[in-house]
Design a protein around this motif. Structure first.
Motif: not given
Length: 88
Positions: A1-14
């Motif tokens: 999984m790309s880090p950008v997708l992780f940042l916007f979809a599954e990270a604590p940012i979500a």
């Protein structure tokens, strides 16, 4: 999984509310833009310095000046203690 997708979809940012998420993403964007700006400044500054170096005058020949010897005071260079009687 790309880090950008992780940042916007599954990270604590979500899990953040939309206003806080927008603030955080704009702060990250500002940091990235500041970094790109610094890199551009370094590149353009290097080009300016290289251009300025072409306009410097060439090295001039060294003018030799006559050498005047400095008179030495030999008494001041003597590190030996004054003459004293030595007992052997």
């Amino acid at each position: 999984m790309s880090p950008v997708l992780f940042l916007f979809a599954e990270a604590p940012i979500a899990g953040l509310d939309p206003a806080t998420r927008a603030t955080l993403l704009l702060a990250l964007l500002a940091i990235v833009l500041a970094g790109v700006g610094l890199i551009i400044m370094v590149i353009l500054g290097g080009r300016m310095v290289r251009r300025w170096s072409r306009f410097t005058p060439p090295n001039r020949p060294v003018v030799k000046r006559p050498h005047v010897p400095v008179p030495l005071d030999l008494a001041s260079l003597n590190d030996d203690p004054p003459d004293t009687e030595t007992i052997i």
